[in-house]
Design a protein around this motif. Structure first.
Motif, PDB file in Angstrom:
ATOM      1  N   ASP A 107       0.828  -1.212   0.000  1.00 10.53           N
ATOM      2  CA  ASP A 107       0.000   0.000   0.000  1.00 10.53           C
ATOM      3  C   ASP A 107       0.860   1.259   0.000  1.00 10.53           C
ATOM      4  OD1 ASP A 107      -2.172  -1.600   0.058  1.00 10.53           O
ATOM      5  OD2 ASP A 107      -2.675  -1.239   2.166  1.00 10.53           O
ATOM      6  N   ASP A 109       0.538   3.921   1.671  1.00  6.74           N
ATOM      7  CA  ASP A 109       0.770   4.572   2.961  1.00  6.74           C
ATOM      8  C   ASP A 109       1.876   3.867   3.754  1.00  6.74           C
ATOM      9  OD1 ASP A 109      -0.576   2.273   3.492  1.00  6.74           O
ATOM     10  OD2 ASP A 109      -2.337   3.218   4.375  1.00  6.74           O
ATOM     11  N   GLN A 111       1.845   1.318   5.500  1.00  3.73           N
ATOM     12  CA  GLN A 111       1.466   0.827   6.828  1.00  3.73           C
ATOM     13  C   GLN A 111       2.087  -0.538   7.066  1.00  3.73           C
ATOM     14  OE1 GLN A 111      -3.018   1.705   6.519  1.00  3.73           O
ATOM     15  NE2 GLN A 111      -2.598   1.548   8.701  1.00  3.73           N
ATOM     16  N   ARG A 212      -1.442   4.670   9.948  1.00  5.33           N
ATOM     17  CA  ARG A 212      -1.206   5.496   8.763  1.00  5.33           C
ATOM     18  C   ARG A 212      -0.576   6.814   9.191  1.00  5.33           C
ATOM     19  NH1 ARG A 212      -3.028   7.270   3.496  1.00  5.33           N
ATOM     20  NH2 ARG A 212      -4.057   5.439   2.647  1.00  5.33           N
TER      21      ARG A 212
HETATM   22 MG    MG Z   1      -3.635   1.876   4.787  1.00  5.18          MG
END
Ligand code: MG
Ligand code: UDP
Length: 325
Positions: A107, A109, A111, A212
């Protein structure tokens, strides 16, 4: 035994939807990671990072353009509209298929712990075609997300879909696995369900999930519900079978009711009309549900057929004809 050539070419696929806040930081970390992997001779110099812009409405695409201008390792793909996380991942992987030895999806972000990438790659060199990322815990998730995820995975298992609980779309796929995946023609995508369906040699890597850092979650409630519905309906016609079973149950109750009604009619006290109404409700109800179940079975089979899933996929071929090609 698969003999892997070391220093394979890695394409990291990153889906991005309205990620202007997170993108620059993430790109920096990913490029640093890629350099590290190259230095450790784990991946080749031709390795790349593919950003897939899922029809963002903010500055995401111009940021990707900038990154592309400045760095040789960056590739940008852009959707004309928002087609969802699953499609973005698939598009990135299918694009990479022709160029790489393996992909890792992650992803935007970040994370998911990027330091787990080494573990993924080790598993790949050990001969695995698919390496699943499974999160260690859901501590960083809200109660709501934890609860809905648990219900979802339990339902999926109950419906017979072979899916890792707490798996994420953080995973490694070899070129062979990507090739097999490309044979699946369905439009409503649920990768976490399709990929285990491929077979091949697989392995699991556990990783940490962080909160996040920049921006907000791009997975709205509607998107989550749509994903769950896609997951359930694309893998199971069990709900239809439950209608069928309910029909049989109602018919059984109907027959028991006939006996009960006869008993009451002769030995008990009944209001006139009670017996006939009660028996017809159960018997007719049962017949209707049963018929729906039968029709549903055909509709369900038709649905599965329309997906045109591959019947099989060769893991290896030992043939002299193949060598001569
Ligand atoms: Mg995320
Ligand atoms: N994403 C996407 N299209 C969408 C929604 C999300 O490509 O329609 C991407 C998003 O940019 C991120 C990943 O999917 O890279 C996961 O989204 P997010 O982190 O918002 O989900 P969460 O971690 O909250 O489940």
């Amino acid at each position: 035994m698969t003999v892997r050539k070391k220093m394979g070419t890695l394409y990291i696929v990153v889906p991005c939807y309205n990620e202007e806040e997170a993108l620059e930081e993430s790109a920096k970390s990913l490029m640093k990671k890629l350099e590290e992997l190259k230095e450790k001779s784990l991946v080749s110099e031709k390795s790349r990072i593919v950003f897939v812009d899922d029809g963002s409405k903010d500055q995401t695409w111009s940021l990707i353009e900038n990154l592309y201008q400045k760095h040789e390792s960056i590739i940008g793909l852009r959707f004309a509209h928002n087609r969802g996380h699953q499609n973005a991942i698939l598009a990135g992987m299918m694009y990479a298929k022709g160029f790489c030895d393996f992909t890792i999806t992650i992803d935007a972000d970040l994370q998911q712990d990027i330091n787990a990438m080494e573990l993924f790659i080790e598993e790949y060199y050990a001969g695995n075609e698919i390496v699943y990322g499974v999160r260690n815990s859901r501590d960083t998730d809200s109660f709501f997300k934890k609860f809905t995820a648990t219900v979802f995975y339990k339902t999926m298992h109950f419906l017979g879909c072979n899916i890792y609980g707490n798996s994420a779309d953080y995973r490694l796929m070899s070129a062979k696995a990507l090739d097999a995946l490309s044979e699946y023609g369905e439009v409503n995508l649920f990768l976490r369900g399709i990929i285990p369906d491929i077979g091949l040699k697989t392995s699991v890597v556990h990783f940490e999930v962080f909160p996040r850092m920049q921006g907000e979650s791009k997975y709205s409630l509607t998107k989550m519900v749509t994903l769950a519905a896609d997951g359930i309906t694309s893998f199971s016609i069990k709900p239809i079978r439950m209608v069928f079973a309910l029909g049989i149950l109602a018919l059984l109750v109907g027959f028991i009711m006939i006996i009960h009604v006869f008993y009451e009619h002769y030995f008990g006290t009944t209001v006139s009309g009670w017996s006939s109404i009660l028996v017809s409700i159960w018997l007719l109800g049962g017949a209707v549900l049963l018929s729906l179940g039968i029709i549903g079975e055909y509709v369900g089979r038709n649905y599965m057929e329309t997906k045109k899933r591959p019947r099989y996929y060769f893991w290896d071929v030992l043939s002299r004809e193949e060598e001569n090609e």
